[in-house]
Design an enzyme around this catalytic site. Structure first.
Site, short mmCIF file in Angstrom:
data_model
loop_
_atom_site.label_atom_id
_atom_site.label_comp_id
_atom_site.label_asym_id
_atom_site.label_seq_id
_atom_site.Cartn_x
_atom_site.Cartn_y
_atom_site.Cartn_z
CE1 TYR A 263 -10.45 -0.59 1.82
CE2 TYR A 263 -10.85 0.68 3.81
CZ TYR A 263 -10.30 -0.41 3.18
OH TYR A 263 -9.59 -1.33 3.90
CE1 TYR B 285 -9.73 4.79 3.93
CE2 TYR B 285 -12.08 5.23 4.00
CZ TYR B 285 -10.92 5.07 3.27
OH TYR B 285 -10.93 5.19 1.91
P1 NAI Z 1 -4.22 9.19 -5.45
O1 NAI Z 1 -3.66 9.96 -4.30
O2 NAI Z 1 -3.33 8.82 -6.54
O3 NAI Z 1 -5.52 9.91 -6.03
C1 NAI Z 1 -6.33 10.82 -5.29
C2 NAI Z 1 -6.55 12.00 -6.20
O4 NAI Z 1 -7.47 12.95 -5.64
C3 NAI Z 1 -5.25 12.76 -6.48
O5 NAI Z 1 -4.99 12.79 -7.87
C4 NAI Z 1 -5.51 14.15 -5.94
O6 NAI Z 1 -4.81 15.17 -6.60
C5 NAI Z 1 -7.03 14.22 -6.14
N1 NAI Z 1 -7.62 15.33 -5.40
C6 NAI Z 1 -7.48 15.63 -4.08
N2 NAI Z 1 -8.12 16.78 -3.80
C7 NAI Z 1 -8.69 17.21 -4.96
C8 NAI Z 1 -9.50 18.33 -5.31
N3 NAI Z 1 -9.84 19.27 -4.41
N4 NAI Z 1 -9.89 18.46 -6.61
C9 NAI Z 1 -9.55 17.54 -7.54
N5 NAI Z 1 -8.81 16.45 -7.25
C10 NAI Z 1 -8.39 16.29 -5.99
O7 NAI Z 1 -4.80 7.85 -4.76
P2 NAI Z 1 -5.81 6.72 -5.28
O8 NAI Z 1 -5.68 5.62 -4.30
O9 NAI Z 1 -5.62 6.45 -6.70
O10 NAI Z 1 -7.23 7.38 -5.00
C11 NAI Z 1 -8.27 7.43 -5.93
C12 NAI Z 1 -9.60 7.08 -5.28
O11 NAI Z 1 -9.59 5.71 -4.89
C13 NAI Z 1 -9.93 7.89 -4.03
O12 NAI Z 1 -11.31 8.19 -4.02
C14 NAI Z 1 -9.60 6.90 -2.93
O13 NAI Z 1 -10.28 7.18 -1.72
C15 NAI Z 1 -10.10 5.61 -3.57
N6 NAI Z 1 -9.65 4.38 -2.96
C16 NAI Z 1 -8.32 4.19 -2.70
C17 NAI Z 1 -7.91 3.04 -2.05
C18 NAI Z 1 -6.47 2.87 -1.69
O14 NAI Z 1 -6.18 2.03 -0.81
N7 NAI Z 1 -5.56 3.57 -2.33
C19 NAI Z 1 -8.87 1.96 -1.66
C20 NAI Z 1 -10.23 2.25 -2.04
C21 NAI Z 1 -10.60 3.41 -2.65
#
Ligand code: NAI
Length: 270
Positions: free
Chosen positions: A150, A160
């Site tokens: 991000y 953030y």
């Molecule tokens: P999400 O909440 O659906 O996905 C995050 C995932 O990380 C979840 O599936 C969660 O179970 C997993 N996770 C957390 N701790 C963990 C661990 N110890 N071991 C394995 N998995 C673990 O949300 P999203 O948005 O799809 O996030 C995916 C990526 O995208 C993240 O890196 C997030 O920072 C990034 N991102 C998200 C944005 C947003 O606005 N949603 C914008 C830019 C980047």
């Protein structure tokens, strides 16, 4: 429309929690494009159960792994190559979590154990994935690794907090390991810097709805959806982008290059 871009390719997709997850959309598209892959998430996320639906829809096996635990990641790579019948061609790192954000801690009052947890889960885990993959020689030549980032890695977004530092570290690891793995096996490593997206991780950020709207008004193309992000990531997994590595690639509708927009000026004039 599918193009067969990943026909015959094998991969590992982390981070699909529910149907809003960016990783969920990537898995659906990777399957449409002809890939086979394993799905992984933290054991605690398994209990929510939604990932099983995705596994059925994409005929993927689920291999639980806490992304901070090296032994879990070793098992993930070992099992994945077994189940898929060979080394992998692509890896999606879509993992992020900050206990400080969850608990609403401001940047001047961070809990340092949680800070380290944020860095471990959201950044160091990419290094762990890559180091385990290298040691097991688990990625094919010209493979592709993508992690999600991000723009708070480059610019300050007050809510953030420690995730901004984690994303800066993540992008740095992508460059450093991208160099190493490029030399070793022609494997490329990139980060995709995505627009604010309505997911569990995204919506956890304080003031998310306001900065979602702000980013939408600042971007000439509007905010990029999770689905569009998935399409972009598929191109990065495909052979069409073989010479792209060590990059942080903005997938944000033009937000990162915009100083101000008419829409934002209009809002301020109200
Ligand atoms: P999400 O909440 O659906 O996905 C995050 C995932 O990380 C979840 O599936 C969660 O179970 C997993 N996770 C957390 N701790 C963990 C661990 N110890 N071991 C394995 N998995 C673990 O949300 P999203 O948005 O799809 O996030 C995916 C990526 O995208 C993240 O890196 C997030 O920072 C990034 N991102 C998200 C944005 C947003 O606005 N949603 C914008 C830019 C980047």
């Amino acid at each position: 429309m599918a193009y067969g871009l990943l026909k015959g390719k094998r991969g590992i997709i982390s981070g699909a929690l529910d149907e809003n997850s960016i990783a969920w959309k990537v898995a659906l598209k990777a399957s449409e494009e002809g890939a086979t892959f394993t799905l992984t998430n933290a054991p605690v996320a398994m209990r929510l159960g939604a990932i099983k639906e995705l596994a059925e829809a994409t005929k993927a096996e689920i291999i639980p792994a806490d992304a901070t635990v090296v032994e879990d990641i070793e098992n993930l790579f070992q099992k994945s190559t077994e189940v898929l019948g060979g080394k992998v061609d692509f890896i999606l790192h879509s993992i992020g979590m900050s206990p400080n954000i969850r608990k609403g801690k401001p940047y001047g009052d961070l809990n340092y154990d949680w800070y380290q947890k944020s860095l471990d889960i959201s950044a160091l885990s990419l290094h762990k994935f890559l180091q385990v993959a290298e040691k097991q020689d688990a990625i094919n030549e010209w493979g592709s690794v993508v992690a999600l980032s991000y723009i708070a890695a480059q610019r300050t977004y007050p809510f953030y907090t420690d995730m901004a530092d984690a994303k800066a570290m993540l992008e740095s690891i992508a460059r450093s390991y991208g160099y190493r793995y490029g030399k070793l096996k022609n494997v490329r490593v990139n980060t995709v810097s995505q627009s604010p997206t309505k997911t569990t991780a995204g919506s956890g950020i304080g003031g998310f709805n306001s900065f979602y709207d702000f980013a939408d008004k600042m971007s000439p193309l509007g905010n990029a959806s999770a689905e569009d992000c998935a399409s972009y990531i598929i191109t990065l997994f495909s052979d069409l982008t073989r010479m792209v590595t060590m990059q942080n690639l903005y997938h944000d509708g033009g937000y990162s290059s915009t100083g101000i927009s008419e829409e934002v000026i209009e809002l301020l004039n109200k």
